[in-house]
Design a protein around this motif. Structure first.
Motif, PDB file in Angstrom:
ATOM      1  N   ASP A   4       0.803  -1.225   0.000  1.00 17.41           N
ATOM      2  CA  ASP A   4       0.000   0.000   0.000  1.00 17.41           C
ATOM      3  C   ASP A   4       0.832   1.269   0.000  1.00 17.41           C
ATOM      4  O   ASP A   4       0.504   2.229  -0.696  1.00 17.41           O
ATOM      5  CB  ASP A   4      -0.955   0.008   1.191  1.00 17.41           C
ATOM      6  N   ARG A   8       0.732   4.161  -2.816  1.00 12.34           N
ATOM      7  CA  ARG A   8       0.444   5.573  -2.515  1.00 12.34           C
ATOM      8  C   ARG A   8       1.517   6.479  -3.097  1.00 12.34           C
ATOM      9  O   ARG A   8       1.212   7.528  -3.659  1.00 12.34           O
ATOM     10  CB  ARG A   8       0.339   5.789  -1.010  1.00 12.34           C
ATOM     11  N   TYR A  12       1.051   9.308  -6.010  1.00 15.59           N
ATOM     12  CA  TYR A  12       1.500  10.684  -5.787  1.00 15.59           C
ATOM     13  C   TYR A  12       2.440  11.125  -6.910  1.00 15.59           C
ATOM     14  O   TYR A  12       2.288  12.216  -7.470  1.00 15.59           O
ATOM     15  CB  TYR A  12       2.210  10.781  -4.428  1.00 15.59           C
ATOM     16  N   THR A  22      -4.262  13.067  -7.113  1.00 15.56           N
ATOM     17  CA  THR A  22      -4.152  11.784  -6.405  1.00 15.56           C
ATOM     18  C   THR A  22      -5.539  11.225  -6.087  1.00 15.56           C
ATOM     19  O   THR A  22      -5.739  10.017  -6.109  1.00 15.56           O
ATOM     20  CB  THR A  22      -3.330  11.922  -5.110  1.00 15.56           C
ATOM     21  N   HIS A  26      -6.783   7.473  -6.970  1.00 19.85           N
ATOM     22  CA  HIS A  26      -7.304   6.532  -5.971  1.00 19.85           C
ATOM     23  C   HIS A  26      -8.726   6.083  -6.295  1.00 19.85           C
ATOM     24  O   HIS A  26      -9.039   4.891  -6.196  1.00 19.85           O
ATOM     25  CB  HIS A  26      -7.251   7.145  -4.571  1.00 19.85           C
TER      26      HIS A  26
END
Length: 122
Positions: A4, A8, A12, A22, A26
């Motif tokens: 994860d 992330r 980014y 972002t 997501h």
């Protein structure tokens, strides 16, 4: 599958390099996961960023990735996602001329199906 934290960071970095936020990354990744997109998470994130550069965001990008991923692996269409469906050898319409919609399953509907015993929630 990326851990994860790595995912992330990738989201980014993609958002910084491309015309996308972002949050869009997501939400798009979540939608495509729920819908069963066969591409790897990192490929989906990269594809969302790439499509953002061509002005395709949110549902437009998600629908496009869902439709293309039904036919091709990411490695085959990387860099070509903005091309027409026809040039990617994807039928956009059925034999009756009706638009073929991508098989998207909204997260809310996914949980509702699970409550009725028709699916499995992630």
């Amino acid at each position: 599958m990326l851990p994860d934290e790595d995912l992330r960071l990738l989201a980014y970095n993609i958002a910084i390099k491309h015309n996308i936020t972002t949050a869009m990354v997501h939400k798009g990744l979540c939608q495509l996961r729920v819908s069963g997109c066969p591409w790897q998470d990192a490929d989906i994130v990269e594809a969302l960023g790439y499509l953002g550069d061509y002005g395709l965001h949110n549902l437009l990008a998600v629908e496009r990735i869902a439709r293309i991923s039904e036919v091709h692996p990411y490695s085959r269409v990387k860099g070509l996602l903005h091309h027409s469906y026809e040039s990617l050898w994807i039928n956009e319409r059925d034999e009756n001329g009706e638009f073929i919609a991508p098989k998207l399953l909204w997260k809310e509907n996914f949980y509702n199906r699970n409550e009725r015993g028709e699916g499995h929630a992630p």
